[in-house]
Scaffold this motif. Structure first.
Motif, mmCIF file in Angstrom:
data_model
loop_
_atom_site.group_PDB
_atom_site.id
_atom_site.type_symbol
_atom_site.label_atom_id
_atom_site.label_comp_id
_atom_site.label_asym_id
_atom_site.label_seq_id
_atom_site.Cartn_x
_atom_site.Cartn_y
_atom_site.Cartn_z
ATOM 1 N N ASP A 1 5.408 6.280 9.176
ATOM 2 C CA ASP A 1 4.762 5.039 9.555
ATOM 3 C C ASP A 1 5.131 3.934 8.257
ATOM 4 N N SER A 2 6.095 4.305 7.505
ATOM 5 C CA SER A 2 6.538 3.346 6.246
ATOM 6 C C SER A 2 6.928 2.270 7.172
ATOM 7 N N LEU B 1 0.830 -0.980 0.108
ATOM 8 C CA LEU B 1 0.317 -0.029 0.098
ATOM 9 C C LEU B 1 0.992 1.295 0.217
ATOM 10 N N SER B 2 0.531 1.501 -1.288
ATOM 11 C CA SER B 2 1.530 3.338 -1.103
ATOM 12 C C SER B 2 0.825 5.013 -1.160
ATOM 13 N N VAL B 3 0.715 4.871 -0.168
ATOM 14 C CA VAL B 3 0.088 6.796 -0.093
ATOM 15 C C VAL B 3 0.548 8.453 0.049
ATOM 16 N N PRO B 4 0.240 9.808 0.177
ATOM 17 C CA PRO B 4 0.899 10.043 0.013
ATOM 18 C C PRO B 4 0.824 10.778 1.508
ATOM 19 N N GLU B 5 1.822 11.180 1.518
ATOM 20 C CA GLU B 5 2.139 11.823 3.056
ATOM 21 C C GLU B 5 1.156 12.804 3.300
ATOM 22 N N GLY B 6 0.413 12.427 4.589
ATOM 23 C CA GLY B 6 -1.127 13.900 5.482
ATOM 24 C C GLY B 6 -2.233 12.688 4.903
ATOM 25 N N VAL C 1 4.649 5.608 2.747
ATOM 26 C CA VAL C 1 4.278 6.880 2.647
ATOM 27 C C VAL C 1 5.357 8.058 2.362
ATOM 28 N N ASN C 2 4.927 8.506 1.304
ATOM 29 C CA ASN C 2 5.487 8.731 0.488
ATOM 30 C C ASN C 2 5.755 10.639 0.734
ATOM 31 N N PRO C 3 6.983 11.311 0.779
ATOM 32 C CA PRO C 3 7.389 12.484 1.471
ATOM 33 C C PRO C 3 6.188 13.445 0.650
#
Lengths: 114, 116
Positions: free
Chosen positions: A83-84, A11-16, A112-114
């Motif tokens: 959190d990654s 699972l890959s999400v943007p920061e925030g 979690v991508n910056p």
């Protein structure tokens, strides 16, 4: 069929972003539910534990248990790159000889991508 | 110590060799657990000690696996005649109380075992 099912991701999400992680289970005897976080090459670290159905909040983390549906969730608000990690759900049934042995899900790998 | 300590952190052995993995639990913790974690999987239960008594060894995959905790503190997991399928991370966890308690388990960082 495994006693505890968890989508492994990744699972890959943007920061925030708000992250939702889920597990289902089949053993009605499970009474205690936990979420662990595991960084690469480290041991699992306890994040949340709960006994009853409902919600439990701790900072940015909320654990939710629905025993009637045999479904548990972990929500992470305002996700951060730190959190990654891999998130493991775990549960236990009490037994005099089994102690509180944990049954784990497969783990969901979160980035979690910056 | 402050946490659960496991040694060695990494172990490489040839197929057929015997290995011994050590776990130092948090001081005073009654319960001690061993788990096996294959690559990309969640940990799986191997065995449970309450003080020096091994109360549950139902998760040990074969009679090549043996665990002990003779004085109720340090524990050793021994694997005889290792096979390639034994390659995994072996995790130790301890908790303060015995069964029917709600004390969480604290994990060490594991021993990564590779069998060549």
């Amino acid at each position: 069929q495994k006693e505890v099912e968890q989508d492994p991701g990744p699972l890959s999400v943007p920061e925030g972003a708000i992250v939702s992680l889920n597990c289902t289970y089949s053993n009605s005897a499970f009474q205690y539910f936990m979420w662990y976080r595991q960084y690469s090459r480290k041991g699992p670290e306890l994040l949340m534990y709960t006994y009853s159905s409902g919600n439990k909040e701790d900072g940015r983390f909320t654990a939710q248990v629905d025993k009637s549906s045999k479904y548990i969730s972990l929500f992470i608000r305002d996700s951060q790159p730190s959190d990654s990690a891999t998130y493991l759900c775990a549960m236990t049934e009490w037994g005099e000889t089994s102690g509180s042995r944990l049954t784990f899900g497969e783990g969901t790998q979160l980035t979690v991508n910056p | 110590g402050a946490g659960v300590s496991q040694s060695p952190r990494y172990k490489v052995a040839k197929r057929g060799q015997d290995v011994a993995l050590r776990c130092d639990p948090i001081s005073g913790h009654v319960s001690l657990f061993w788990y096996q974690q294959a690559l990309g999987q969640g940990p799986e239960f191997l065995t449970y000690f309450q003080n020096e008594a091994q109360l549950d060894k139902s998760g040990l995959p074969s009679d090549r696996f043996f665990a002990e905790r003779p004085e109720g503190s340090v524990s050793t997991l021994k694997i005889q005649r290792t096979q390639q399928e034994d390659s995994a991370v072996y995790l130790c966890a301890s908790s303060l109380m015995g069964p029917y308690s709600n004390q969480p388990q604290h994990f060490g960082d594991g021993t990564r075992l590779s069998i060549l």
